[in-house]
Write a protein that holds these residues in place. Structure first.
Motif, PDB file in Angstrom:
ATOM      1  N   SER A  84     -25.912 -11.467   3.775  1.00  0.00           N
ATOM      2  CA  SER A  84     -24.578 -12.329   3.613  1.00  0.00           C
ATOM      3  C   SER A  84     -23.667 -11.762   4.378  1.00  0.00           C
ATOM      4  CB  SER A  84     -24.615 -12.881   2.263  1.00  0.00           C
ATOM      5  OG  SER A  84     -23.123 -13.699   2.147  1.00  0.00           O
ATOM      6  N   PHE A  85     -23.169 -10.577   3.653  1.00  0.00           N
ATOM      7  CA  PHE A  85     -22.192  -9.917   4.301  1.00  0.00           C
ATOM      8  C   PHE A  85     -22.339  -9.936   6.106  1.00  0.00           C
ATOM      9  CE2 PHE A  85     -19.950  -6.056   6.162  1.00  0.00           C
ATOM     10  CZ  PHE A  85     -18.600  -6.175   5.465  1.00  0.00           C
ATOM     11  N   ALA A  86     -23.553  -9.168   6.602  1.00  0.00           N
ATOM     12  CA  ALA A  86     -23.645  -8.935   8.016  1.00  0.00           C
ATOM     13  C   ALA A  86     -23.643 -10.766   8.586  1.00  0.00           C
ATOM     14  CB  ALA A  86     -25.081  -8.466   8.094  1.00  0.00           C
ATOM     15  N   ASP A  87     -24.257 -11.525   7.978  1.00  0.00           N
ATOM     16  CA  ASP A  87     -24.194 -12.897   8.801  1.00  0.00           C
ATOM     17  C   ASP A  87     -22.745 -13.323   9.015  1.00  0.00           C
ATOM     18  OD1 ASP A  87     -27.064 -12.735   8.767  1.00  0.00           O
ATOM     19  OD2 ASP A  87     -27.455 -14.006   7.110  1.00  0.00           O
ATOM     20  N   SER A  88     -22.074 -12.940   7.642  1.00  0.00           N
ATOM     21  CA  SER A  88     -20.417 -13.590   8.056  1.00  0.00           C
ATOM     22  C   SER A  88     -19.645 -12.802   9.001  1.00  0.00           C
ATOM     23  CB  SER A  88     -19.849 -13.625   6.556  1.00  0.00           C
ATOM     24  OG  SER A  88     -19.663 -12.293   6.356  1.00  0.00           O
ATOM     25  N   TRP A  89     -20.313 -11.564   9.584  1.00  0.00           N
ATOM     26  CA  TRP A  89     -19.512 -10.850  10.227  1.00  0.00           C
ATOM     27  C   TRP A  89     -19.466 -11.592  11.693  1.00  0.00           C
ATOM     28  CZ3 TRP A  89     -16.062  -7.167   9.418  1.00  0.00           C
ATOM     29  CH2 TRP A  89     -15.541  -6.397  10.592  1.00  0.00           C
ATOM     30  N   SER A  90     -18.365 -11.533  12.470  1.00  0.00           N
ATOM     31  CA  SER A  90     -18.317 -11.923  13.847  1.00  0.00           C
ATOM     32  C   SER A  90     -17.385 -11.075  14.618  1.00  0.00           C
ATOM     33  CB  SER A  90     -17.526 -13.472  13.976  1.00  0.00           C
ATOM     34  OG  SER A  90     -17.610 -14.108  15.233  1.00  0.00           O
ATOM     35  N   GLY A  91     -18.157 -10.888  15.968  1.00  0.00           N
ATOM     36  CA  GLY A  91     -17.398 -10.064  16.707  1.00  0.00           C
ATOM     37  C   GLY A  91     -17.621  -8.584  16.591  1.00  0.00           C
ATOM     38  N   PRO A  92     -16.901  -7.679  17.457  1.00  0.00           N
ATOM     39  CA  PRO A  92     -17.209  -6.232  17.464  1.00  0.00           C
ATOM     40  C   PRO A  92     -16.853  -5.664  16.143  1.00  0.00           C
ATOM     41  CG  PRO A  92     -15.339  -6.817  18.968  1.00  0.00           C
ATOM     42  CD  PRO A  92     -16.091  -7.887  18.342  1.00  0.00           C
ATOM     43  N   LEU A  93     -17.504  -4.676  15.909  1.00  0.00           N
ATOM     44  CA  LEU A  93     -17.368  -3.726  14.485  1.00  0.00           C
ATOM     45  C   LEU A  93     -17.261  -2.198  15.170  1.00  0.00           C
ATOM     46  CD1 LEU A  93     -17.025  -2.941  11.725  1.00  0.00           C
ATOM     47  CD2 LEU A  93     -19.259  -2.946  11.569  1.00  0.00           C
ATOM     48  N   HIS A  94     -15.849  -1.756  15.152  1.00  0.00           N
ATOM     49  CA  HIS A  94     -15.672  -0.316  15.811  1.00  0.00           C
ATOM     50  C   HIS A  94     -15.930   0.780  14.847  1.00  0.00           C
ATOM     51  CE1 HIS A  94     -13.069  -3.313  17.865  1.00  0.00           C
ATOM     52  NE2 HIS A  94     -13.341  -2.655  19.137  1.00  0.00           N
ATOM     53  N   ILE A  95     -15.505   0.759  13.487  1.00  0.00           N
ATOM     54  CA  ILE A  95     -16.184   1.620  12.425  1.00  0.00           C
ATOM     55  C   ILE A  95     -16.570   1.304  11.464  1.00  0.00           C
ATOM     56  CG2 ILE A  95     -14.874   3.328  11.064  1.00  0.00           C
ATOM     57  CD1 ILE A  95     -12.199   3.155  12.868  1.00  0.00           C
TER      58      ILE A  95
END
Length: 318
Positions: free
Chosen positions: A96-107
């Motif tokens: 659920s956490f990963a699915d809700s993430w949108s866009g790049p993740l730098h750290i």
């Protein structure tokens, strides 16, 4: 292990996380800190926010997370501090956490963890709880967020390990204490070894996509992580040792995490283990002075790292 020049910085065990980012600008960068509502996770998130990053606290207790987020915003002036639910031992929560993430993740700072559970505890899958939390949950999270990390075109993964890794290599024949007697410190040790091996293999696999990964020992900090330990030993000699230990502040404990997450000094460096804001020496050559513990060869073994990755994938697939 491929030979390389040891990474040495101007920082030390007494450096604070805020000192690391004093001249660092993370504006436009996005960070996730697991376990960001307590201990060094709070100060890791605070310093990243102070440098301008948008920070998400990935936590089990979202109410506590919101309190911490408000405090970080108040002390840094950065309104971009968010809270999201994450239970590392629950596959659905990680998804659920990963699915809700949108866009790049730098750290991505894999900071959450449990230490030295006194009694054997298992997840619903039958996995030993420390290994499941400290390694498998973060492994699942990193795999799910890998596209976002790759999209950042220069992302960093920070795996918070411990000198506890010196206590045990990965016992592949019985990771989950099915056949051997449970020992809290051996279980913790192999879970912390797994954190380092993950960084070694993640860097090997993903560095071509601009993703670097490193592990670290934060140092001794008196936080909730030690809740299963006796903080007032009855034995006078043990109490004297405990009281004399060079405990660090949470800001000092977060410094090496923040170095690996944000400092230009370690740009492009990966697959290594740091302590006291510098790359650690092998454990067999570090003086036993209480200031540095070093890194065990078993934690940097590339064959063990590859094997752990495969074992972890197999476990998550079942």
């Amino acid at each position: 292990m491929t030979e390389h020049t040891r990474m040495i910085t101007r920082f030390s065990r007494d450096t604070t996380a805020d000192e690391i980012v004093r001249s660092v600008d993370l504006t436009g960068k996005r960070a996730v800190v697991t376990g960001g509502a307590s201990g060094i996770g709070v100060e890791t998130a605070r310093s990243l926010a102070r440098a301008g990053a948008e920070v998400t606290l990935a936590v089990r207790n979202t109410e506590a997370g919101r309190t911490v987020a408000a405090d970080i915003t108040a002390t840094t002036g950065n309104p971009g501090v968010h809270v999201a639910a994450l239970e590392l031992t629950a596959p659905a929560s990680v998804a659920s956490f990963a699915d809700s993430w949108s866009g790049p993740l730098h750290i991505l700072v894999n900071n959450a963890g449990v230490m030295a559970l006194p009694d054997l505890r298992r997840t619903s899958e039958g996995w030993e709880y420390q290994f499941a939390t400290n390694h498998l949950g973060h492994f699942r999270l990193a795999l799910a967020l890998q596209p976002a990390l790759a999209a950042a075109e220069g992302a960093r993964i920070v795996a918070v390990s411990s000198s506890g890794h010196l206590a045990s290599p990965l016992v592949f024949e019985d990771i989950h204490f099915t056949h051997r007697a449970y020992d809290p410190w051996l279980a913790y040790g192999q879970a912390k070894t797994a954190n380092v091996l993950f960084a070694v293999e993640a860097h090997r696999r993903w560095s071509g996509q601009g993703i670097t990964a490193n592990a670290l020992m934060p140092g001794g900090i008196r936080t909730g992580l030690q809740r299963h330990l006796d903080e007032s030993p009855a034995d006078p000699e043990q109490k004297a040792i405990f009281d004399a230990y060079p405990w660090r502040t949470a800001q000092q404990g977060a410094a090496t995490s923040v170095l690996l997450a944000a400092s230009p000094l370690v740009e492009g460096i990966g697959g290594r283990y740091f302590e006291n804001c510098n790359e650690a020496l092998p454990s067999d050559v570090v003086p036993a002075d209480g200031e540095a513990d070093g890194v065990a060869a078993h934690a940097l073994d590339p064959e063990a790292a590859q094997r752990l990755w495969q074992v972890s994938e197999d476990l998550l697939a079942n």
